[in-house]
Scaffold this active site. Sequence first.
Site, PDB file in Angstrom:
ATOM      1  N   GLU A  40       0.839  -1.206   0.000  1.00 57.31           N
ATOM      2  CA  GLU A  40       0.000   0.000   0.000  1.00 57.31           C
ATOM      3  C   GLU A  40       0.881   1.267   0.000  1.00 57.31           C
ATOM      4  O   GLU A  40       1.898   1.313   0.705  1.00 57.31           O
ATOM      5  CB  GLU A  40      -0.834  -0.012   1.296  1.00 57.31           C
ATOM      6  CG  GLU A  40      -1.705   1.213   1.495  1.00 57.31           C
ATOM      7  CD  GLU A  40      -2.329   1.267   2.904  1.00 57.31           C
ATOM      8  OE1 GLU A  40      -1.692   0.791   3.867  1.00 57.31           O
ATOM      9  OE2 GLU A  40      -3.432   1.808   3.028  1.00 57.31           O
ATOM     10  N   LYS A 111      -9.635   2.045  -1.759  1.00 57.62           N
ATOM     11  CA  LYS A 111      -9.740   1.479  -0.404  1.00 57.62           C
ATOM     12  C   LYS A 111     -11.066   1.890   0.250  1.00 57.62           C
ATOM     13  O   LYS A 111     -11.408   3.084   0.286  1.00 57.62           O
ATOM     14  CB  LYS A 111      -8.558   1.972   0.427  1.00 57.62           C
ATOM     15  CG  LYS A 111      -8.452   1.390   1.829  1.00 57.62           C
ATOM     16  CD  LYS A 111      -7.184   1.921   2.500  1.00 57.62           C
ATOM     17  CE  LYS A 111      -6.953   1.341   3.879  1.00 57.62           C
ATOM     18  NZ  LYS A 111      -5.732   1.908   4.511  1.00 57.62           N
ATOM     19  N   CYS A 146      -4.893  -2.991   3.368  1.00 54.19           N
ATOM     20  CA  CYS A 146      -4.486  -2.763   4.761  1.00 54.19           C
ATOM     21  C   CYS A 146      -5.640  -2.844   5.775  1.00 54.19           C
ATOM     22  O   CYS A 146      -6.097  -3.934   6.082  1.00 54.19           O
ATOM     23  CB  CYS A 146      -3.729  -1.428   4.840  1.00 54.19           C
ATOM     24  SG  CYS A 146      -2.561  -1.396   6.241  1.00 54.19           S
TER      25      CYS A 146
HETATM   26  N1  LIG Z   1      -2.660   1.838   6.550  1.00 54.03           N
HETATM   27  C1  LIG Z   1      -3.528   1.169   7.282  1.00 54.03           C
HETATM   28  O1  LIG Z   1      -4.635   0.883   6.851  1.00 54.03           O
HETATM   29  C2  LIG Z   1      -3.078   0.796   8.670  1.00 54.03           C
HETATM   30  C3  LIG Z   1      -4.001  -0.174   9.353  1.00 54.03           C
HETATM   31  C4  LIG Z   1      -3.580  -0.454  10.766  1.00 54.03           C
HETATM   32  O2  LIG Z   1      -2.597   0.094  11.239  1.00 54.03           O
HETATM   33  C5  LIG Z   1      -4.366  -1.406  11.560  1.00 54.03           C
HETATM   34  O3  LIG Z   1      -5.425  -1.845  11.108  1.00 54.03           O
HETATM   35  O4  LIG Z   1      -3.925  -1.727  12.675  1.00 54.03           O
END
Ligand SMILES: NC(=O)CCC(=O)C(=O)O
Length: 259
Positions: A40, A111, A146
């Site tokens: 990502e 996303k 993510c």
């Molecule tokens: N970039 C993200 O979506 C980080 C997600 C995260 O840190 C978590 O779910 O814990």
Amino acid sequence: MRASLIQIAVNEGESVVSRRARVADLVREQSGSDLVVLPELWTVGAFAYEQFETEAEPLDGPTYGAMAAAARDAGVWLHAGSFVERAGDGSLYNTALVLSPTGELAATYRKIHRFGFDQGEAVMMSAGDSLTTVALPEQTLGLATCYDLRFPELFRGLVDAGATTLVVSAGWPARRREHWTLLNRARAVEDQSYVLACGSAGSNGGVEQAGHSLVVDPWGEVLAEAGPGEEVLTVDLDPKKVAETREQFPALKDRRLGL
Ligand SMILES: NC(=O)CCC(=O)C(=O)O
């Protein structure tokens, strides 16, 4: 089916322009793989919020151009991770791209679940609202980015849409590494799918990245796992294994929807 996950080190000391060129070369080095996956927001860093506005690009901007050329040169399907997309109305999205081995755009995914609660991505970016699957010759990819990993209903939606391999492109923090491993394995077991989970290494926005990208089979076995630094993880997958697992242990058929 050979998949290579490139766990890129995303550090503030390297410019976006130089990282983009470096990553394109890394993709070219994977010729011989069928599918290459990137993390990502590897251009700016998932937590480098202060760069989101300045480094935002239109869909057909420099990241798209560099990744399409790299996919074509390597002759691979490329999940090019995500970048900060500036849409026509000026709003920002965390957008993933999938490119074909001839460099054509096969799919985009904005996303859906933005991270940060009341700050960072959650307030700076707009949310996507459509599930994305991509049919490859031997399997169908379901895309997630993510923080999406924490929402199992998204993955069930992807399976219902035909996904057999779930691709999680991430910039996951080191401090929640246990959640990363656990949730990726859970998604593989409950959705009886391969999971290709590609995170980043390094540190951006003051957040150390977890690394530890992993490939999980439809029975939940971890086939390969990276360490904490930049690394390419290459794994051979058997696309028949998804159908076999779903047939031999048909739990997905026992779902009771609508209760
Ligand atoms: N970039 C993200 O979506 C980080 C997600 C995260 O840190 C978590 O779910 O814990």
